[in-house]
Enzyme design. Structure first.
Site, PDB file in Angstrom:
ATOM      1  N   LYS A  12     -37.666  11.203   7.205  1.00 15.50           N
ATOM      2  CA  LYS A  12     -38.979  11.094   7.852  1.00 15.50           C
ATOM      3  C   LYS A  12     -39.838  12.336   7.647  1.00 15.50           C
ATOM      4  CE  LYS A  12     -37.364  10.399  12.034  1.00 15.50           C
ATOM      5  NZ  LYS A  12     -35.930  10.315  11.724  1.00 15.50           N
ATOM      6  N   ASN A  16     -43.693  13.350  15.750  1.00 16.75           N
ATOM      7  CA  ASN A  16     -42.353  13.830  16.064  1.00 16.75           C
ATOM      8  C   ASN A  16     -42.041  15.160  15.383  1.00 16.75           C
ATOM      9  OD1 ASN A  16     -39.747  13.228  17.351  1.00 16.75           O
ATOM     10  ND2 ASN A  16     -38.954  13.075  15.265  1.00 16.75           N
ATOM     11  N   HIS A  49     -27.887   7.966  16.487  1.00 19.36           N
ATOM     12  CA  HIS A  49     -28.269   7.889  17.907  1.00 19.36           C
ATOM     13  C   HIS A  49     -27.530   6.777  18.650  1.00 19.36           C
ATOM     14  CE1 HIS A  49     -31.294  10.858  17.097  1.00 19.36           C
ATOM     15  NE2 HIS A  49     -31.923  10.079  16.255  1.00 19.36           N
TER      16      HIS A  49
END
Length: 453
Positions: A119, A142, A190
């Protein structure tokens, strides 16, 4: 959205929480900030909000604040499933995230970039492609600066916004609608926060939820999970695929070039001969960035200039030094199993791999094949080292060594390596068992190598 005189609770006083509280207070909201950390640990954040009419509930919270709010705004680090939010849910109070709030006030088109890995590199590449094309660009989300800080007017006026977007941020979106959504990949990560892999994948797919036919969706047609979700989830936006095989609309990735395709015909070719980014995963990142940049008016020259000059980011397959002819590579950002596989694919010669940290329910068994093929010796570090030994003990050519600290891990890796080898820190784990964050871990590795050199 009208916030003047509304009772708004901001949950979490990190960077996003501070920016959100400031934004709301400046617009007349009655802001209460809650954070479970004690006041003494949050002094800097509290001081940053000095002069604004904000009430703080630190070291805990009062359920009444949540039950009587008009709106609750979560910071990305706060799970949207937190039981503490029950009073707000029970009262039917909207619970959204900082990015959702910001997007309501942003006028410029948004390119949102998500995926398990890549990302930040793709976001930075894309931002630079647009800047090199003469566009005014805000790069954040982010990564770096929260989107709400742009909405607050602190960063001028942009022609286009490039926002790195995490699954945590997507969990709390309602109307968030990027003009272009980029999905790089979906692999295990995650899983300590989600009920399972499918829940995590659905979270990523929310990036397309509010798009319309005039919007664009840039997707990885080589990623098995992305392909499966394209088959089972409808998309209203225009698909632009990137792949190693021919595509109808999108980009075909080859070893030395990226070919942009319209109706199965190559229309543009970008040369990778001067590219500094290594590995097949970075060719995917470049292809995705090229497609998104072209959607927003980037020039061919601006894109090619970026490909030729972009040198990558710290802690991502970053060479930090040589000791006795051994190359030391810092890939501390590799906090999941798939990221380690991608890093190992970058090297043809023998690798001594430093692996471990705080496991996020990743499956180390998925590394068995590539470790057997590419890893000479594995050094297991941190909380997860027993799991690593159990999963991979028989796979490295010369076995697994355990280490109790980064200093010891580097010393043992150096002893196991010879000139021409690579010592790779690619942990597949979070860093919080031993370090403040992945950057702290990477800088520790770098400083040890620099002392040895």
């Amino acid at each position: 959205m009208q916030v003047n005189n509304k009772r708004v609770v901001v949950v979490g006083l990190g960077r996003s929480g501070v920016a959100t509280a400031r934004f709301l207070a400046k617009r007349g909201a009655r802001v209460t900030v809650i954070d479970r950390a004690p006041a003494e640990k949050l002094r800097g954040a509290v001081d940053a909000l000095d002069g604004h009419a904000i009430r703080f509930r630190l070291g805990g919270h009062d359920a009444v604040d949540l039950a009587q709010a008009d709106l609750v705004v979560l910071s990305p680090g706060v799970p949207h499933t937190q039981p503490m939010l029950e009073p707000a849910w029970a009262a039917g109070i909207p619970v959204i995230g900082e990015m959702e709030l910001a997007s309501v006030f942003v006028k410029a088109p948004i390119i949102a970039v998500t995926g398990t890995n890549g990302k930040t590199t793709t976001t930075e590449l894309l931002g630079q492609m647009l800047k090199n094309s003469g566009k005014r660009v805000f790069v954040g989300g982010n990564i770096g600066t929260p989107l709400i800080a742009y909405a607050d007017g602190a960063h001028g006026v942009a022609d286009v916004i490039v926002a790195e977007t995490s699954s945590f941020q997507l969990d709390t979106t309602v109307s968030f609608r990027p003009a272009t959504s980029v999905l790089l990949n979906i692999t295990d990560d995650h899983l300590d926060r989600y009920a399972g892999f499918s829940a995590y994948a659905e979270s990523k797919w929310r990036i397309f939820k509010n798009q319309e036919p005039e919007d664009a969706a840039v997707l990885n047609a080589m990623d098995a999970t992305v392909v499966k979700m394209m088959e089972t989830h409808a998309l209203r936006s225009r698909r632009r695929l990137f792949s190693h095989v021919p595509v109808v609309q999108g980009a075909r990735i080859q070893k030395d070039r990226i070919a942009v395709v319209e109706n199965r015909r190559t229309t543009v070719v970008f040369d990778l001969a001067k590219c500094h980014l290594v590995g097949p995963h970075n060719r995917e990142n470049i292809a995705a960035a090229c497609l998104a940049a072209l959607e927003h008016g980037a020039t061919l020259a601006g894109i090619q200039q970026t490909i030729d000059t972009f040198r990558g980011l710290p802690h991502r397959v970053e060479t930090v030094g040589f000791v006795r002819g051994i190359r030391f590579v810092n890939d501390s950002k590799a906090t999941n199993v798939d990221a380690v596989k991608r890093a190992l694919e970058c090297f043809d010669g023998p690798v001594v791999l430093i692996l471990g940290g705080q496991n996020k329910k990743g499956d180390f068994n998925r590394l068995k094949t590539i470790v057997r093929q590419r890893v000479k010796t594995l050094v297991a570090l941190g909380e997860a080292r027993d799991e690593i030994v159990t999963a991979l003990a028989g796979d490295p050519q010369q076995g697994v060594i355990e280490a109790g600290s980064m200093e010891e891990a580097v010393a043992k890796a150096l002893s196991a390596a010879v000139a021409g080898d690579v010592v790779l820190l690619s942990p597949a784990c979070a860093s919080f068992d031993m370090f403040d964050n992945y950057a702290h871990r990477g800088e520790c590795f770098r400083s040890i190598v620099e002392r040895l050199a």
